[in-house]
Write a protein that holds these residues in place. Sequence first.
Motif, PDB file in Angstrom:
ATOM      1  N   GLY A  18       0.758  -1.257   0.043  1.00  0.00           N
ATOM      2  CA  GLY A  18      -0.179  -0.006  -0.008  1.00  0.00           C
ATOM      3  C   GLY A  18       0.916   1.320  -0.131  1.00  0.00           C
ATOM      4  O   GLY A  18       2.111   1.126   0.499  1.00  0.00           O
ATOM      5  N   SER A  19       0.267   2.259  -0.187  1.00  0.00           N
ATOM      6  CA  SER A  19       0.923   3.660  -0.368  1.00  0.00           C
ATOM      7  C   SER A  19       0.225   4.672   0.439  1.00  0.00           C
ATOM      8  O   SER A  19      -1.053   4.989   0.440  1.00  0.00           O
ATOM      9  N   ILE A  20       0.682   5.278   1.633  1.00  0.00           N
ATOM     10  CA  ILE A  20      -0.023   5.969   2.488  1.00  0.00           C
ATOM     11  C   ILE A  20       0.487   7.394   2.155  1.00  0.00           C
ATOM     12  O   ILE A  20       1.764   7.825   2.221  1.00  0.00           O
ATOM     13  N   GLY A  77      -5.778  -6.086   4.274  1.00  0.00           N
ATOM     14  CA  GLY A  77      -6.412  -7.107   3.334  1.00  0.00           C
ATOM     15  C   GLY A  77      -5.250  -7.709   2.862  1.00  0.00           C
ATOM     16  O   GLY A  77      -5.425  -8.901   2.550  1.00  0.00           O
ATOM     17  N   ASN A  78      -4.135  -7.274   2.367  1.00  0.00           N
ATOM     18  CA  ASN A  78      -3.018  -7.644   1.682  1.00  0.00           C
ATOM     19  C   ASN A  78      -2.413  -8.680   2.552  1.00  0.00           C
ATOM     20  O   ASN A  78      -1.950  -9.662   2.071  1.00  0.00           O
ATOM     21  N   ILE A  94       8.300  -9.792   2.703  1.00  0.00           N
ATOM     22  CA  ILE A  94       6.858 -10.169   2.339  1.00  0.00           C
ATOM     23  C   ILE A  94       6.060  -8.968   1.714  1.00  0.00           C
ATOM     24  O   ILE A  94       5.140  -9.267   0.976  1.00  0.00           O
ATOM     25  N   GLY A  95       6.212  -7.700   1.939  1.00  0.00           N
ATOM     26  CA  GLY A  95       5.635  -6.760   1.473  1.00  0.00           C
ATOM     27  C   GLY A  95       6.354  -5.399   1.617  1.00  0.00           C
ATOM     28  O   GLY A  95       7.066  -5.380   2.872  1.00  0.00           O
ATOM     29  N   THR A  96       6.204  -4.173   0.852  1.00  0.00           N
ATOM     30  CA  THR A  96       6.558  -2.979   1.169  1.00  0.00           C
ATOM     31  C   THR A  96       5.450  -1.895   1.372  1.00  0.00           C
ATOM     32  O   THR A  96       4.383  -2.070   0.995  1.00  0.00           O
ATOM     33  N   VAL A  97       5.641  -1.008   2.246  1.00  0.00           N
ATOM     34  CA  VAL A  97       4.568  -0.041   2.564  1.00  0.00           C
ATOM     35  C   VAL A  97       5.565   1.327   2.176  1.00  0.00           C
ATOM     36  O   VAL A  97       6.503   1.779   2.705  1.00  0.00           O
ATOM     37  N   PHE A  98       4.983   2.204   1.370  1.00  0.00           N
ATOM     38  CA  PHE A  98       5.318   3.172   0.863  1.00  0.00           C
ATOM     39  C   PHE A  98       4.582   4.659   1.649  1.00  0.00           C
ATOM     40  O   PHE A  98       3.448   4.894   1.343  1.00  0.00           O
ATOM     41  N   ASN A  99       5.527   5.299   2.574  1.00  0.00           N
ATOM     42  CA  ASN A  99       4.881   6.344   3.409  1.00  0.00           C
ATOM     43  C   ASN A  99       5.202   7.705   2.666  1.00  0.00           C
ATOM     44  O   ASN A  99       6.235   7.921   2.117  1.00  0.00           O
ATOM     45  N   PHE A 100       4.485   8.554   3.063  1.00  0.00           N
ATOM     46  CA  PHE A 100       4.642   9.942   2.974  1.00  0.00           C
ATOM     47  C   PHE A 100       4.288  10.239   1.151  1.00  0.00           C
ATOM     48  O   PHE A 100       5.014  11.139   0.539  1.00  0.00           O
ATOM     49  N   ALA A 101       3.368   9.675   0.583  1.00  0.00           N
ATOM     50  CA  ALA A 101       3.368   9.575  -0.857  1.00  0.00           C
ATOM     51  C   ALA A 101       2.671  11.024  -1.150  1.00  0.00           C
ATOM     52  O   ALA A 101       1.713  11.578  -0.169  1.00  0.00           O
ATOM     53  N   GLU A 102       3.233  11.429  -2.289  1.00  0.00           N
ATOM     54  CA  GLU A 102       2.676  12.709  -2.645  1.00  0.00           C
ATOM     55  C   GLU A 102       0.937  12.646  -2.877  1.00  0.00           C
ATOM     56  O   GLU A 102       0.407  11.895  -3.387  1.00  0.00           O
ATOM     57  N   LYS A 137     -12.399  20.243  -8.737  1.00  0.00           N
ATOM     58  CA  LYS A 137     -13.542  20.553  -8.021  1.00  0.00           C
ATOM     59  C   LYS A 137     -12.979  19.966  -6.465  1.00  0.00           C
ATOM     60  O   LYS A 137     -13.573  19.695  -5.601  1.00  0.00           O
ATOM     61  N   GLY A 138     -11.671  20.480  -6.107  1.00  0.00           N
ATOM     62  CA  GLY A 138     -11.324  20.460  -4.734  1.00  0.00           C
ATOM     63  C   GLY A 138     -10.851  18.923  -4.178  1.00  0.00           C
ATOM     64  O   GLY A 138     -10.441  18.715  -3.114  1.00  0.00           O
ATOM     65  N   ASN A 139     -11.136  17.842  -5.343  1.00  0.00           N
ATOM     66  CA  ASN A 139     -10.733  16.583  -4.755  1.00  0.00           C
ATOM     67  C   ASN A 139      -9.268  16.348  -4.952  1.00  0.00           C
ATOM     68  O   ASN A 139      -8.389  17.319  -5.239  1.00  0.00           O
ATOM     69  N   TYR A 140      -8.726  15.311  -4.117  1.00  0.00           N
ATOM     70  CA  TYR A 140      -7.360  15.176  -4.106  1.00  0.00           C
ATOM     71  C   TYR A 140      -6.867  13.965  -4.826  1.00  0.00           C
ATOM     72  O   TYR A 140      -7.926  12.889  -4.919  1.00  0.00           O
ATOM     73  N   TYR A 141      -5.972  13.575  -5.353  1.00  0.00           N
ATOM     74  CA  TYR A 141      -5.606  12.468  -6.016  1.00  0.00           C
ATOM     75  C   TYR A 141      -4.138  11.924  -5.617  1.00  0.00           C
ATOM     76  O   TYR A 141      -3.398  12.865  -5.235  1.00  0.00           O
ATOM     77  N   TYR A 142      -3.989  10.743  -5.731  1.00  0.00           N
ATOM     78  CA  TYR A 142      -2.754  10.115  -5.188  1.00  0.00           C
ATOM     79  C   TYR A 142      -2.475   8.897  -5.988  1.00  0.00           C
ATOM     80  O   TYR A 142      -3.178   8.450  -6.814  1.00  0.00           O
ATOM     81  N   TYR A 143      -1.041   8.382  -5.895  1.00  0.00           N
ATOM     82  CA  TYR A 143      -1.010   7.125  -6.357  1.00  0.00           C
ATOM     83  C   TYR A 143      -0.998   5.849  -5.549  1.00  0.00           C
ATOM     84  O   TYR A 143      -0.342   5.766  -4.236  1.00  0.00           O
ATOM     85  N   ASP A 144      -1.815   5.000  -5.803  1.00  0.00           N
ATOM     86  CA  ASP A 144      -2.098   3.834  -4.932  1.00  0.00           C
ATOM     87  C   ASP A 144      -0.776   2.941  -5.098  1.00  0.00           C
ATOM     88  O   ASP A 144      -0.050   3.068  -5.638  1.00  0.00           O
ATOM     89  N   SER A 145      -1.333   1.627  -4.462  1.00  0.00           N
ATOM     90  CA  SER A 145      -0.187   0.309  -4.257  1.00  0.00           C
ATOM     91  C   SER A 145       0.225   0.016  -5.789  1.00  0.00           C
ATOM     92  O   SER A 145       1.167  -0.772  -5.844  1.00  0.00           O
ATOM     93  N   GLU A 146      -0.803   0.377  -6.797  1.00  0.00           N
ATOM     94  CA  GLU A 146      -0.615  -0.362  -8.142  1.00  0.00           C
ATOM     95  C   GLU A 146       0.218   0.693  -8.919  1.00  0.00           C
ATOM     96  O   GLU A 146       0.599   0.647 -10.182  1.00  0.00           O
ATOM     97  N   GLY A 147       0.442   1.859  -8.525  1.00  0.00           N
ATOM     98  CA  GLY A 147       0.968   3.215  -9.236  1.00  0.00           C
ATOM     99  C   GLY A 147       0.124   3.750  -9.965  1.00  0.00           C
ATOM    100  O   GLY A 147       0.347   4.798 -10.916  1.00  0.00           O
ATOM    101  N   LYS A 148      -1.423   3.586  -9.638  1.00  0.00           N
ATOM    102  CA  LYS A 148      -2.315   4.169 -10.575  1.00  0.00           C
ATOM    103  C   LYS A 148      -2.876   5.601  -9.978  1.00  0.00           C
ATOM    104  O   LYS A 148      -3.104   5.605  -8.639  1.00  0.00           O
TER     105      LYS A 148
END
Length: 464
Positions: A220-222, A252-253, A430-438, A444-455
């Motif tokens: 996951g990406s936080i 879940g993962n 067994i897995g990695t967690v990416f912290n402090f993601a942009e 419309k004031g919404n936020y976007y970020y990059y999830d664990s799949e890089g999307k």
Amino acid sequence: MTIMDLLVAIRKGWAVAIPAFVVVLVLVGVYTLMATPQYTASSELYATYDNAAANSQSISDINTAGSYISTQIKSYPTLATTQAVLDPVISDLNLNMSVSELGKLIAVSNPTDTMLIDISVETDNPAQSQQIANAVAESLSKTVRSSLYSSTNSPVKLSVVQKATLPSHPSSPKIKLNLLIGVLLGIIVGILAALLRDMMDTRLNNIHDLRRLTDAPLLGSIPTNDAVNKSRPVVIGEPNSMVAEEYRRIRGNLSFIAPIEGTHSRLLIVTSTLPSEGKTTTSTNLAAAFAENGSRVLLIDADLRHPSISKKLQIDGSIGLSHVLSNQANVADAVQRYWKNDLHIMPAGPKPPNASLLLNSPLMEAMIQQALKQYDYVIVDTTPLDVAADAGMFGRISKGIVLVGGRGVCDKKELADSVAQLKTIDVPIIGTVFNFAEQHKGRKGNYYYYDSEGKKQERHARNA
């Protein structure tokens, strides 16, 4: 480097690439505008075999004559810039230059498979270019006809078939061509600048950096969020937020990993390469996420060198793991209930002088084995790999670790060394967690970020 890596580097280095592109384009534009206009005039000669010379030389075969001209004409472009041809030109036109200086202004060629000689002259004066081109053509023709061959009549005759005309437009600089070159060169320099910045940047900057350096799946990406820095885990404090959902994704993962042999419980070892990458925040939020789902969870602060869970959760840390491992307290005295009945926390306790000995003791392993019989999940927050090798010891028990990488904190080389170290002792990640993601503001004031799949993902502003 893959195409995806290249695109990521360009996206990450756009702040360098765009100025580099603009600078190159401006420099090319300034050069084009400041360059002195040059004018090109061209004349053309045609080579034939002189009939009178043919009779005197007793050459009657026209094919032989053509072959002879083809052999001779190849040397004429060089001949045109020699002293024998250019001295008369300088004298007739009163040019204030030497033969070598004049030769640099002249381009002479013999188009392939032709009997033609093309003469081009480029100067900053259109009339002078015309005069020199015509004068060189005449001088070359005279030199070939009168003094090049030893016989009375030259076997080769050069006739001027196209006199140079006065140029009406500059031949250089070519504005459109130069601007096109500037654009292409600017793109290349911009890409190189972005790649250079990426190569010089030693910090972890995105999930693609993390994927390049580890073979483990991304759990996951936080994204960076103020809620993460609060004392209560975001899963508890802001359960409907985007960040809480991302921790649930990681939960879940991790729920699919195999339980420890002989039990139905799972042992999760959470660590990082360097301090301040967010491993403790990840541990506490994962513990809350599993407890939220109804699981029995024990969170152990095994970072005896720099305890942080008690401070993070604002609980009493006076009695903890160090007391249990040094036989100063039993497990029941060190464990505290937090939030839910089935979420238990064991702080680290005071810093001991012999942390490594305590953590590698049989008592530590026995305590973990006992905990696995009582809890569904045992989460151990350990010392960063760059500080101590505790995570490797715990990783051998759990058959792997969860590695947290903090954007802008983790050093790529240090991370690579940590991964190599774990491979050496045969402890998988067994897995990695990416912290402090942009996290960027979208439409419309919404936020976007990059999830664990890089999307790229978009979430409503009130849930961000």
